[in-house]
Design a protein around this motif. Structure first.
Motif, short mmCIF file in Angstrom:
data_model
loop_
_atom_site.label_atom_id
_atom_site.label_comp_id
_atom_site.label_asym_id
_atom_site.label_seq_id
_atom_site.Cartn_x
_atom_site.Cartn_y
_atom_site.Cartn_z
N GLU A 6 0.95 -1.09 -0.10
CA GLU A 6 -0.05 0.02 -0.07
C GLU A 6 0.98 1.51 -0.04
O GLU A 6 0.48 2.09 -0.61
CB GLU A 6 -0.87 0.15 1.41
N SER A 32 -13.57 1.33 -5.22
CA SER A 32 -13.56 0.97 -3.98
C SER A 32 -12.49 -0.03 -3.85
O SER A 32 -11.67 -0.19 -2.85
CB SER A 32 -14.85 0.33 -3.67
N SER A 35 -9.36 1.66 -3.39
CA SER A 35 -9.17 2.21 -2.03
C SER A 35 -8.72 1.34 -1.15
O SER A 35 -7.99 1.70 -0.29
CB SER A 35 -10.45 2.83 -1.90
N ARG A 36 -9.12 0.08 -1.14
CA ARG A 36 -8.79 -0.81 -0.23
C ARG A 36 -7.16 -1.29 -0.56
O ARG A 36 -6.56 -1.62 0.37
CB ARG A 36 -9.62 -2.03 -0.64
N TRP A 37 -6.82 -1.39 -1.86
CA TRP A 37 -5.51 -1.68 -2.28
C TRP A 37 -4.54 -0.34 -1.40
O TRP A 37 -3.50 -0.78 -0.72
CB TRP A 37 -5.13 -1.44 -3.67
N LYS A 39 -5.32 1.28 1.12
CA LYS A 39 -5.22 1.20 2.63
C LYS A 39 -4.73 -0.04 3.26
O LYS A 39 -4.61 -0.24 4.47
CB LYS A 39 -7.01 0.96 3.08
N GLY A 40 -4.40 -1.05 2.22
CA GLY A 40 -3.89 -2.25 2.61
C GLY A 40 -4.46 -3.33 3.16
O GLY A 40 -4.30 -4.44 3.73
N THR A 41 -5.87 -3.15 2.86
CA THR A 41 -6.87 -4.17 3.34
C THR A 41 -7.05 -5.36 2.26
O THR A 41 -7.46 -6.14 2.55
CB THR A 41 -8.26 -3.57 3.61
N ARG A 42 -6.58 -4.88 0.89
CA ARG A 42 -6.60 -5.95 0.05
C ARG A 42 -5.40 -5.56 -0.85
O ARG A 42 -4.69 -4.65 -1.12
CB ARG A 42 -7.75 -5.58 -1.16
#
Length: 80
Positions: A6, A32, A35-37, A39-42
């Motif tokens: 990220e 979206s 955005s998750r990439w 944030k490091g959530t995906r």
């Protein structure tokens, strides 16, 4: 030092002046997910050839040489 995905992605986005929408359109994904990439959530799956596609996109981008230098500067700050 291993830099999290990220942080690298955010550095690329900042250096080349890209938007979530541009990345989403290029990779044919929803904004979206981008955005998750960030944030490091995906993280992208290997089967998406993410690195190869991103490299092609950046090398042909109108800000290619400027982006490359900005990216190097950002990376130096991340790894310090």
């Amino acid at each position: 030092m291993k830099v999290p995905f990220e942080r690298l992605l955010t550095a690329v986005i900042q250096a080349w002046g890209l938007s979530n929408k541009q990345l989403a359109q290029f990779f044919s994904v929803d904004t979206s997910l981008v955005s998750r990439w960030k944030k490091g959530t995906r993280i992208p799956h290997d089967d998406h050839d993410f690195a190869e596609k991103l490299t092609c996109m950046l090398s042909t981008h109108k800000n290619s040489s400027i982006g490359k230098q900005k990216f190097i500067n950002i990376l130096e700050n991340i790894t310090d």
